[in-house]
Design an enzyme around this catalytic site. Sequence first.
Site, mmCIF file in Angstrom:
data_model
loop_
_atom_site.group_PDB
_atom_site.id
_atom_site.type_symbol
_atom_site.label_atom_id
_atom_site.label_comp_id
_atom_site.label_asym_id
_atom_site.label_seq_id
_atom_site.Cartn_x
_atom_site.Cartn_y
_atom_site.Cartn_z
ATOM 1 N N ALA A 98 0.803 -1.225 0.000
ATOM 2 C CA ALA A 98 0.000 0.000 0.000
ATOM 3 C C ALA A 98 0.837 1.276 0.000
ATOM 4 C CB ALA A 98 -0.950 -0.009 1.189
ATOM 5 N N GLN B 126 -6.796 -1.058 5.339
ATOM 6 C CA GLN B 126 -7.333 -1.723 6.538
ATOM 7 C C GLN B 126 -8.775 -2.194 6.351
ATOM 8 O OE1 GLN B 126 -5.614 -2.573 9.183
ATOM 9 N NE2 GLN B 126 -3.786 -1.292 9.065
ATOM 10 N N SER C 19 -2.908 -3.756 0.502
ATOM 11 C CA SER C 19 -1.734 -4.595 0.770
ATOM 12 C C SER C 19 -2.158 -6.026 1.058
ATOM 13 C CB SER C 19 -1.048 -4.103 2.046
ATOM 14 O OG SER C 19 0.130 -3.431 1.770
ATOM 15 N N GLY C 20 -1.337 -7.001 0.682
ATOM 16 C CA GLY C 20 -1.671 -8.398 0.952
ATOM 17 C C GLY C 20 -1.485 -8.805 2.409
ATOM 18 N N CYS D 174 4.223 1.938 11.588
ATOM 19 C CA CYS D 174 5.073 2.736 10.715
ATOM 20 C C CYS D 174 5.580 3.996 11.395
ATOM 21 C CB CYS D 174 4.306 3.132 9.462
ATOM 22 S SG CYS D 174 3.638 1.709 8.646
HETATM 23 N N1 PMP Z 1 -2.167 2.589 4.653
HETATM 24 C C1 PMP Z 1 -2.678 2.115 5.787
HETATM 25 C C2 PMP Z 1 -4.004 2.623 6.252
HETATM 26 C C3 PMP Z 1 -1.986 1.162 6.537
HETATM 27 O O1 PMP Z 1 -2.497 0.695 7.665
HETATM 28 C C4 PMP Z 1 -0.723 0.712 6.056
HETATM 29 C C5 PMP Z 1 0.072 -0.314 6.839
HETATM 30 N N2 PMP Z 1 0.380 0.071 8.151
HETATM 31 C C6 PMP Z 1 -0.240 1.231 4.859
HETATM 32 C C7 PMP Z 1 -0.993 2.170 4.185
HETATM 33 C C8 PMP Z 1 1.085 0.807 4.309
HETATM 34 O O2 PMP Z 1 1.073 -0.531 3.904
HETATM 35 P P1 PMP Z 1 2.405 -1.282 3.556
HETATM 36 O O3 PMP Z 1 3.209 -1.346 4.813
HETATM 37 O O4 PMP Z 1 1.971 -2.631 3.103
HETATM 38 O O5 PMP Z 1 3.105 -0.527 2.498
#
Ligand code: PMP
Length: 372
Positions: free
Chosen positions: A69, A179, A197-198, A319
């Site tokens: 994502a 989510q 995201s997977g 993150c």
């Molecule tokens: N958007 C949202 C709302 C998320 O919760 C996350 C994952 N924490 C992401 C984007 C990013 O996804 P990814 O870590 O798979 O790149």
Amino acid sequence: MLYFDNAATTKIDERIISSYTKLLNDVYANSSSLHKEGRKAAELLNKSREIISSLLNVKNDEIIFTNGASESNNLALKGVAHKYSNRGKHIISSKVEHPSILNCLKQLESEGYEITLLDVNEKGTINIDNVISHLRKDTILVSLMFVNNETGSINNIEEISKRIKQASKTTLFHCDATQGIGKIPLKLDNVDLLSMSGHKIYGLKGTGVLVKKENISLEPLIAGGSQEYSLRAGTSNYAGDVSLAKAIKIAFEEQKENFIHVKKLNDIVRDSLPNDVEVNSPVDGSPYILNLSFKGKKSAIVSTFFENNDICVSTVSACGSQTNSKSYVIENIFKDEERAKSSVRISFSKYNTEDEAKKLIEVIQKVGKEIL
Ligand code: PMP
């Protein structure tokens, strides 16, 4: 350890591991190669695209495989901004988006784009009239999340996207649905771009999709070969893409029963909370996420207490957890710094059991008594 950090990432479904590992052994050619083995790989890739597009009710060539994502969000935002800068340079989003949106918008701001970040209400959701009232002639994009990753607040994306289309012929709408997809139903009729995201739905890390409706052009982030309709150069990770199609298929097939199960766990925990715990997640939000503030107790201390009691939970989103000691999401919703400094996210999965939820309650009840 009991795992209640499923919004950060989920345990991988056994069915996905076994089909993925088999595929790694069986098919390894480059899907762009013209020989028989390459064609086998290309067929798998196309089949995955077909499965995902039919589940999301979009066209085959509207599926762009990415590594997750964050990449999908960057490709959507920068791709639109750079492609349509002749139309305007105004972008609308919200203050509670994921860092992969907010930091991407900061970069665009430094390039001269004008960013409007909207506040959310006490439920953590966007007021639709507020979005519409901020639309301008030069607004090229609105980007809003489906389900908030810290609180589980659900935006009414179907209504927001419909209203934007009614109000403007030129503003595109992007949704970060990371989510929500596979957990809560969503119709993409008026959504131009969508990220997911997977690894949030029991699939592999490093797999994801950007849905891009066919009438929209994007400036690619990566220059190179013609993979993914020249929007994402690089040798296809088709084994990952096949695994993603499988993850989405399973998630859609089991969406209802998983929702009911997780809602039950969420209710069990909510119903037994001690009085000194503040609930930051709205009752009508996603049951997969329950965000709590432990009055006067710092998030990091509470999450370590959980860890010492063999339970994984999360402070702010995974993150941001290394850099932040307070949640910008909770602070924006409640305008309360103390509450934002003491928030902890519990997030459920289909693998959690009622027994685990009960053990979680025991530890929640100990926090107030044992952390002084
Ligand atoms: N958007 C949202 C709302 C998320 O919760 C996350 C994952 N924490 C992401 C984007 C990013 O996804 P990814 O870590 O798979 O790149």
